[in-house]
Scaffold this active site. Structure first.
Site, PDB file in Angstrom:
ATOM      1  N   ALA A   1       0.800  -1.226   0.000  1.00 62.94           N
ATOM      2  CA  ALA A   1       0.000   0.000   0.000  1.00 62.94           C
ATOM      3  C   ALA A   1       0.836   1.282   0.000  1.00 62.94           C
ATOM      4  CB  ALA A   1      -0.976  -0.015   1.177  1.00 62.94           C
TER       5      ALA A   1
ATOM      6  N   ARG B   1      -5.087  -1.052  -9.767  1.00 64.13           N
ATOM      7  CA  ARG B   1      -5.421  -1.966  -8.673  1.00 64.13           C
ATOM      8  C   ARG B   1      -6.469  -1.279  -7.797  1.00 64.13           C
ATOM      9  NH1 ARG B   1      -1.000  -5.152  -5.632  1.00 64.13           N
ATOM     10  NH2 ARG B   1      -2.781  -6.562  -5.540  1.00 64.13           N
TER      11      ARG B   1
ATOM     12  N   GLN C   1       4.384 -13.945  -1.280  1.00 65.02           N
ATOM     13  CA  GLN C   1       5.042 -12.727  -0.815  1.00 65.02           C
ATOM     14  C   GLN C   1       5.687 -12.901   0.552  1.00 65.02           C
ATOM     15  OE1 GLN C   1       1.901 -12.851  -2.098  1.00 65.02           O
ATOM     16  NE2 GLN C   1       1.340 -10.962  -3.154  1.00 65.02           N
TER      17      GLN C   1
ATOM     18  N   ASP D   1      -4.058  -2.758   3.227  1.00 65.99           N
ATOM     19  CA  ASP D   1      -4.164  -2.070   1.944  1.00 65.99           C
ATOM     20  C   ASP D   1      -5.284  -1.037   1.943  1.00 65.99           C
ATOM     21  OD1 ASP D   1      -2.357  -3.483  -0.299  1.00 65.99           O
ATOM     22  OD2 ASP D   1      -2.956  -4.945   1.217  1.00 65.99           O
TER      23      ASP D   1
ATOM     24  N   ASN E   1      -6.643  -6.620   3.640  1.00 61.54           N
ATOM     25  CA  ASN E   1      -5.238  -7.010   3.506  1.00 61.54           C
ATOM     26  C   ASN E   1      -5.192  -8.258   2.630  1.00 61.54           C
ATOM     27  OD1 ASN E   1      -2.467  -6.429   4.276  1.00 61.54           O
ATOM     28  ND2 ASN E   1      -2.517  -8.331   5.423  1.00 61.54           N
ATOM     29  N   LYS E   2      -3.991  -8.738   2.388  1.00 63.48           N
ATOM     30  CA  LYS E   2      -3.810  -9.896   1.510  1.00 63.48           C
ATOM     31  C   LYS E   2      -4.718 -11.052   1.927  1.00 63.48           C
ATOM     32  CE  LYS E   2      -1.664 -10.021  -1.363  1.00 63.48           C
ATOM     33  NZ  LYS E   2      -2.080  -9.705  -2.758  1.00 63.48           N
TER      34      LYS E   2
END
Length: 340
Positions: free
Chosen positions: A53, A94, A199, A240, A249-250
């Site tokens: 982010a 995105r 990641q 994010d 978030n992810k």
């Protein structure tokens, strides 16, 4: 441990270009890309060469600066039209990470406030560079504020990458880890691999081993079992987007929050104020869905039969009711969360 990790993204004043680490190549290869066009930046953001982010916020701002620097229009109205078109394309790359559109809007506002194209180009670059400097200071402040939450000897579970690679440098969640280590605390990080693009295993583990911080990578699906075995002191993740009722978030973050609550483990989020989007609630946010191939293939291997469907959301939403505290550059927010 390095005091100042190399910048993830920066503006090169001499060439008028953006330089960023290509994160898709790590940990096998470290390479810095020189980005000369808006199209190349958009491709880099789409491919996750640049991600995280705060880094996306800086990328958005620098993308507008790049668009302004490359635009040769001499009339103000034509200049603003062309730069505005590029800015919209960058912001749309995105949709879930709010920092990207925030960074674009911030620099575009400076461009629109300029008297002519020459002044706009200088203002855009100055604002984008200032954003990067602010991000550095913000991450250091987040790290300092959050370090007090980390007990000596803590085993910290994290998901995805919220480190220097997700920011200009230092990091949000990993910035807290770094600051705790710098303060002399013994810390161990348990990094979930973070499917499907890894990641955690590729980026978080690379950062922490480079810094000499103890890190162990685990499969995402083993986190709850490790909590039950009392192998986790706390969960610490980035964000994010933070709305009035949820943390985005992810994908996979939500299941860690649920498991942490069940096992009585603190669940902390570290994020700058620029990640807050308090005009929205969870229902108003679009979750980015990514390409099938990220799940169905790995190199030359086919992992999913062609006849099978694939659902590949990039993010999930964790209700604020599951969040023990939010660590920001301005201090630590605790429940009940009241946002004005």
């Amino acid at each position: 441990m390095p005091d100042t990790p190399e910048p993830t993204i920066s503006w090169d004043q001499e060439s008028g270009t953006i330089r960023f680490i290509d994160q898709t190549l790590l940990p096998e290869r470290y390479e810095v890309i020189t980005c000369r066009t808006v199209k190349r930046l958009i491709d880099g953001i789409s491919r996750l060469e640049v991600r995280g982010a705060p880094a996306l916020g800086v990328a958005g701002g620098m993308g507008v600066a790049l668009a302004a620097a490359r635009c040769r229009a001499t009339r103000r109205d034509a200049f603003l039209r062309r730069v505005g078109k590029d800015a919209a394309a960058i912001a749309a790359t995105r949709p879930t990470a709010v920092n990207l559109s925030w960074g674009v809007s911030r620099v575009l506002e400076r461009v629109r406030g300029a008297a002519d194209p020459a002044e706009a180009r200088m203002a855009a670059v100055a604002e984008a560079v200032a954003m990067a400097e602010e991000d550095r200071a913000s991450c250091l402040a987040i790290g300092g504020n959050g370090a007090d939450l980390i007990p000596d000897g803590a085993a910290i579970l994290t998901h995805c990458n919220a480190g220097a690679l997700a920011c200009t440098e230092w990091g949000t969640a990993l910035g807290v880890v770094r600051s705790a280590a710098r303060a002399g605390k013994r810390v161990q990080v348990i990094a979930c691999e973070t499917r499907p693009l890894f990641q955690g295993s590729r980026l978080t583990a690379w950062e922490l081993t480079r810094d000499g911080i103890d890190v162990t990578v685990i499969p995402d699906g083993s986190a709850a079992f490790l909590m039950r075995k009392k192998g986790i002191s706390l969960v610490l993740v980035g964000a994010d987007r933070i709305t009035r009722d949820a943390v985005f978030n992810k994908i996979g973050t939500y299941m860690h929050a649920v498991s942490a609550r069940h096992h009585g483990i603190p669940f902390y989020v570290a994020a700058p104020r620029s990640t807050f989007d308090l005009g929205l609630r969870e229902a108003g946010v679009t979750i980015e869905e990514r390409n099938r191939s990220e799940m169905s293939r790995c190199g030359g291997w086919i992992l999913v039969p062609e006849e099978a469907g694939v659902w590949n959301p990039a993010f999930d939403a964790t209700p604020l009711s599951l969040v023990s505290a939010i660590i920001t550059e301005e201090g630590i927010l605790r429940p009940p969360y009241r946002f004005g």
